[in-house]
Design a protein around this motif. Structure first.
Motif, PDB file in Angstrom:
ATOM      1  N   ASP A  39      26.404 -23.612   0.026  1.00 14.99           N
ATOM      2  CA  ASP A  39      25.332 -22.689   0.395  1.00 14.99           C
ATOM      3  C   ASP A  39      25.276 -21.497  -0.551  1.00 14.99           C
ATOM      4  O   ASP A  39      24.194 -21.028  -0.913  1.00 14.99           O
ATOM      5  N   ALA A  40      26.446 -21.001  -0.959  1.00 16.90           N
ATOM      6  CA  ALA A  40      26.481 -19.876  -1.885  1.00 16.90           C
ATOM      7  C   ALA A  40      25.867 -20.255  -3.229  1.00 16.90           C
ATOM      8  O   ALA A  40      25.132 -19.461  -3.838  1.00 16.90           O
ATOM      9  N   LEU A  41      26.144 -21.463  -3.705  1.00 16.61           N
ATOM     10  CA  LEU A  41      25.570 -21.914  -4.967  1.00 16.61           C
ATOM     11  C   LEU A  41      24.056 -22.074  -4.854  1.00 16.61           C
ATOM     12  O   LEU A  41      23.316 -21.751  -5.788  1.00 16.61           O
ATOM     13  N   ARG A  42      23.581 -22.576  -3.715  1.00 15.71           N
ATOM     14  CA  ARG A  42      22.142 -22.728  -3.525  1.00 15.71           C
ATOM     15  C   ARG A  42      21.448 -21.369  -3.556  1.00 15.71           C
ATOM     16  O   ARG A  42      20.407 -21.197  -4.205  1.00 15.71           O
ATOM     17  N   VAL A  43      22.023 -20.399  -2.871  1.00 13.39           N
ATOM     18  CA  VAL A  43      21.442 -19.057  -2.862  1.00 13.39           C
ATOM     19  C   VAL A  43      21.443 -18.462  -4.262  1.00 13.39           C
ATOM     20  O   VAL A  43      20.457 -17.855  -4.705  1.00 13.39           O
ATOM     21  N   ALA A  44      22.546 -18.625  -4.988  1.00  8.03           N
ATOM     22  CA  ALA A  44      22.626 -18.100  -6.356  1.00  8.03           C
ATOM     23  C   ALA A  44      21.557 -18.729  -7.241  1.00  8.03           C
ATOM     24  O   ALA A  44      20.938 -18.042  -8.069  1.00  8.03           O
ATOM     25  N   ALA A  45      21.322 -20.036  -7.082  1.00 11.68           N
ATOM     26  CA  ALA A  45      20.316 -20.726  -7.893  1.00 11.68           C
ATOM     27  C   ALA A  45      18.914 -20.207  -7.583  1.00 11.68           C
ATOM     28  O   ALA A  45      18.119 -19.944  -8.494  1.00 11.68           O
TER      29      ALA A  45
ATOM     30  N   PHE B  76      20.611 -25.740  -8.852  1.00 12.60           N
ATOM     31  CA  PHE B  76      19.883 -26.134  -7.643  1.00 12.60           C
ATOM     32  C   PHE B  76      19.828 -27.656  -7.520  1.00 12.60           C
ATOM     33  O   PHE B  76      20.010 -28.212  -6.432  1.00 12.60           O
ATOM     34  N   PHE B  77      19.571 -28.352  -8.622  1.00 13.78           N
ATOM     35  CA  PHE B  77      19.529 -29.815  -8.580  1.00 13.78           C
ATOM     36  C   PHE B  77      20.924 -30.394  -8.342  1.00 13.78           C
ATOM     37  O   PHE B  77      21.060 -31.426  -7.687  1.00 13.78           O
ATOM     38  N   LEU B  78      21.965 -29.749  -8.875  1.00 14.29           N
ATOM     39  CA  LEU B  78      23.336 -30.185  -8.600  1.00 14.29           C
ATOM     40  C   LEU B  78      23.611 -30.137  -7.102  1.00 14.29           C
ATOM     41  O   LEU B  78      24.086 -31.118  -6.509  1.00 14.29           O
ATOM     42  N   VAL B  79      23.324 -28.993  -6.489  1.00  9.77           N
ATOM     43  CA  VAL B  79      23.543 -28.845  -5.050  1.00  9.77           C
ATOM     44  C   VAL B  79      22.635 -29.783  -4.268  1.00  9.77           C
ATOM     45  O   VAL B  79      23.058 -30.409  -3.288  1.00  9.77           O
ATOM     46  N   GLY B  80      21.382 -29.905  -4.713  1.00  9.71           N
ATOM     47  CA  GLY B  80      20.454 -30.803  -4.025  1.00  9.71           C
ATOM     48  C   GLY B  80      20.917 -32.243  -4.042  1.00  9.71           C
ATOM     49  O   GLY B  80      20.825 -32.954  -3.031  1.00  9.71           O
ATOM     50  N   GLY B  81      21.420 -32.706  -5.183  1.00  5.72           N
ATOM     51  CA  GLY B  81      21.926 -34.070  -5.260  1.00  5.72           C
ATOM     52  C   GLY B  81      23.141 -34.274  -4.381  1.00  5.72           C
ATOM     53  O   GLY B  81      23.286 -35.316  -3.724  1.00  5.72           O
TER      54      GLY B  81
ATOM     55  N   THR C 253      17.290 -35.359 -13.404  1.00  4.76           N
ATOM     56  CA  THR C 253      18.113 -36.404 -12.810  1.00  4.76           C
ATOM     57  C   THR C 253      19.578 -36.236 -13.197  1.00  4.76           C
ATOM     58  O   THR C 253      20.476 -36.638 -12.456  1.00  4.76           O
ATOM     59  N   VAL C 254      19.813 -35.624 -14.357  1.00  5.31           N
ATOM     60  CA  VAL C 254      21.200 -35.441 -14.822  1.00  5.31           C
ATOM     61  C   VAL C 254      22.004 -34.577 -13.839  1.00  5.31           C
ATOM     62  O   VAL C 254      23.037 -35.030 -13.322  1.00  5.31           O
ATOM     63  N   PRO C 255      21.580 -33.337 -13.532  1.00 10.13           N
ATOM     64  CA  PRO C 255      22.375 -32.570 -12.556  1.00 10.13           C
ATOM     65  C   PRO C 255      22.315 -33.160 -11.153  1.00 10.13           C
ATOM     66  O   PRO C 255      23.282 -33.020 -10.386  1.00 10.13           O
ATOM     67  N   TYR C 256      21.212 -33.825 -10.813  1.00  6.95           N
ATOM     68  CA  TYR C 256      21.111 -34.434  -9.476  1.00  6.95           C
ATOM     69  C   TYR C 256      22.167 -35.525  -9.302  1.00  6.95           C
ATOM     70  O   TYR C 256      22.840 -35.599  -8.269  1.00  6.95           O
TER      71      TYR C 256
ATOM     72  N   THR D 143      21.684 -29.873 -21.751  1.00  6.52           N
ATOM     73  CA  THR D 143      23.079 -29.576 -22.095  1.00  6.52           C
ATOM     74  C   THR D 143      23.487 -28.206 -21.562  1.00  6.52           C
ATOM     75  O   THR D 143      24.623 -28.005 -21.116  1.00  6.52           O
ATOM     76  N   PHE D 144      22.549 -27.260 -21.593  1.00  2.54           N
ATOM     77  CA  PHE D 144      22.826 -25.958 -20.997  1.00  2.54           C
ATOM     78  C   PHE D 144      23.063 -26.100 -19.494  1.00  2.54           C
ATOM     79  O   PHE D 144      23.943 -25.452 -18.920  1.00  2.54           O
ATOM     80  N   GLY D 145      22.284 -26.980 -18.846  1.00  5.55           N
ATOM     81  CA  GLY D 145      22.475 -27.242 -17.432  1.00  5.55           C
ATOM     82  C   GLY D 145      23.835 -27.857 -17.139  1.00  5.55           C
ATOM     83  O   GLY D 145      24.441 -27.569 -16.102  1.00  5.55           O
TER      84      GLY D 145
END
Length: 403
Positions: free
Chosen positions: A33-39, A85-90, A211-214, A275-277
């Motif tokens: 949740d903290a990561l989602r808020v930060a994103a 956000f996509f990392l957390v979403g996935g 799709t990469v971070p997801y 790559t930055f992501g």
């Protein structure tokens, strides 16, 4: 406010935070949740800092301080947080889908619930701006100004469409190795930049880049990213690859689009933004333990939980808050940091002073439209970050719901 009043407020905040902490399921990973808020807040602050609506007579046009001060590009590194956000979403989607399957919930029902919570707040944005655009045109506003405002207000919707598509494809992406979409992005950029291919090829990256971070989020769910080594590898390799692409391959240093630039890392997404992501995702994974520790503090967790309840409302309305402030300010003339060209550090300093005003305007939007998100789960179900305990008719029973 007197010292007694301050103490009363502090005690009230502590009691409220304690209730939220007590209502949170014990097994909830608060770092997610903290990561989602930060994103989400990173995107909001980024837009407020690098998006300017410059007044030229009766016309408003978009501008960016990065046009005039390209050395401010590191600001975009701090606030372009979509990959997280996509990392957390996935991670959340694959975990939720696995849980739904275990409970015998059909895919269609699971997907309908998630997309309803995602898109119901969109109806309010589209409805308001349809009326606002028509009213502006009928009142004689310049068409170019109306187009600029509508485009800016609805720009967050592209992200939701991509996120919805990836959510729908979750069963297919659950075990997909992130290297596959990364390879697609690499080959697309090689074709369009290295071999002179058509520019429209870049739009393939709109889906594959995120799709990469997801799929990294799916790997997180599978337990493949639990070791700190995984975070360090992503952070180091992603940062090194991004630096190489910017230094030697001609990619822009800014990780957001800059008006007037011939090439953008974000529109459409480029290999550099991917790559930055990866580096961002690696840093996020490394910060998990610290965030879990920080979220043990009742006030910190309460703030994160409350923002999560209205994350989509904040995301969808932050541009409207910016434009409402800008339009209202025009009544007082061309105000520095709001309507003037972003061509110097003076503008940056004044813009920082406007941030609390934008936040206040966003709070008004939140108060007006948060019900669309709170009641977005369908069949009267409210989407909540923590369990809400409500007394039944007998006074002691409680109902628990959580996302």
């Amino acid at each position: 406010m007197t010292d007694i009043g301050v103490r009363v407020v502090r005690q009230g905040v502590r009691r409220g935070a304690a209730r939220i902490g007590a209502a949170t399921p014990p097994g909830r990973d608060r770092a997610v949740d903290a990561l989602r808020v930060a994103a989400v807040l990173g995107v909001v602050l980024g837009h407020w800092l690098v998006t300017a609506l410059v007044s030229d007579g009766r016309t408003l046009r978009t501008a960016s301080p990065l046009q005039h001060m390209p050395w401010l590009a590191p600001i975009s590194w701090m606030f372009q947080t979509l990959a997280v956000f996509f990392l957390v979403g996935g991670h959340v989607a694959t975990r939720g889908y696995a849980s739904a399957r275990a409970r015998g919930v059909p895919y269609r029902q699971w997907l309908t619930g998630r997309l309803t919570r995602l898109f119901k707040p969109v109806a309010a944005v589209l409805g308001l701006w349809a009326v606002a655009a028509l009213a502006l045109l009928l009142s004689g506003a310049e068409f170019g100004t109306v187009r600029t405002l509508v485009k800016l207000a609805l720009s967050p919707l592209w992200f939701l469409l991509v996120f919805a598509g990836l959510t729908a494809a979750t069963p297919l992406l659950t075990r997909l190795n992130p290297l596959w979409p990364l390879a697609v992005v690499l080959h697309v950029d090689l074709l369009r930049f290295g071999l002179g291919g058509p520019s429209w090829l870049g739009w393939v990256n709109v889906a594959t880049a995120w799709t990469v971070p997801y799929t990294l989020g799916a790997a997180w769910t599978r337990g493949e990213l639990e070791r700190r080594r995984a975070g360090w590898v992503l952070l180091g390799s992603g940062a090194a690859a991004t630096a190489a692409l910017v230094a030697w391959a001609g990619y822009p240093a800014s990780m957001v689009g800059v008006p007037g630039d011939g090439m953008s890392n974000l529109d459409p997404p480029s290999l550099a933004v991917v790559t930055f992501g990866l580096a961002q995702c690696g840093l996020a994974l490394l910060l998990r333990e610290r965030l879990r520790h920080a979220m043990r503090r009742p006030v910190a967790w309460a703030a994160v939980a409350l923002v999560n309840l209205s994350a989509m409302t904040v995301f969808l309305w932050h541009q409207t808050a910016l434009m409402a402030t800008t339009a209202t300010g025009l009544l007082a003339g061309r105000l520095p940091g709001l309507h003037t060209p972003p061509d110097g550090l003076g503008w940056v300093g004044v813009r920082l002073l406007w941030l609390p005003v934008f936040a206040l305007a966003l709070a008004v939007c939140w108060a007006a439209f948060r019900s669309f998100e709170r009641n977005g789960g369908g069949r009267g179900r409210r989407s909540q970050v923590v369990r809400s305990h409500r007394p039944s008719d007998r006074g002691t029973a409680a109902k628990a719901r959580h996302v």
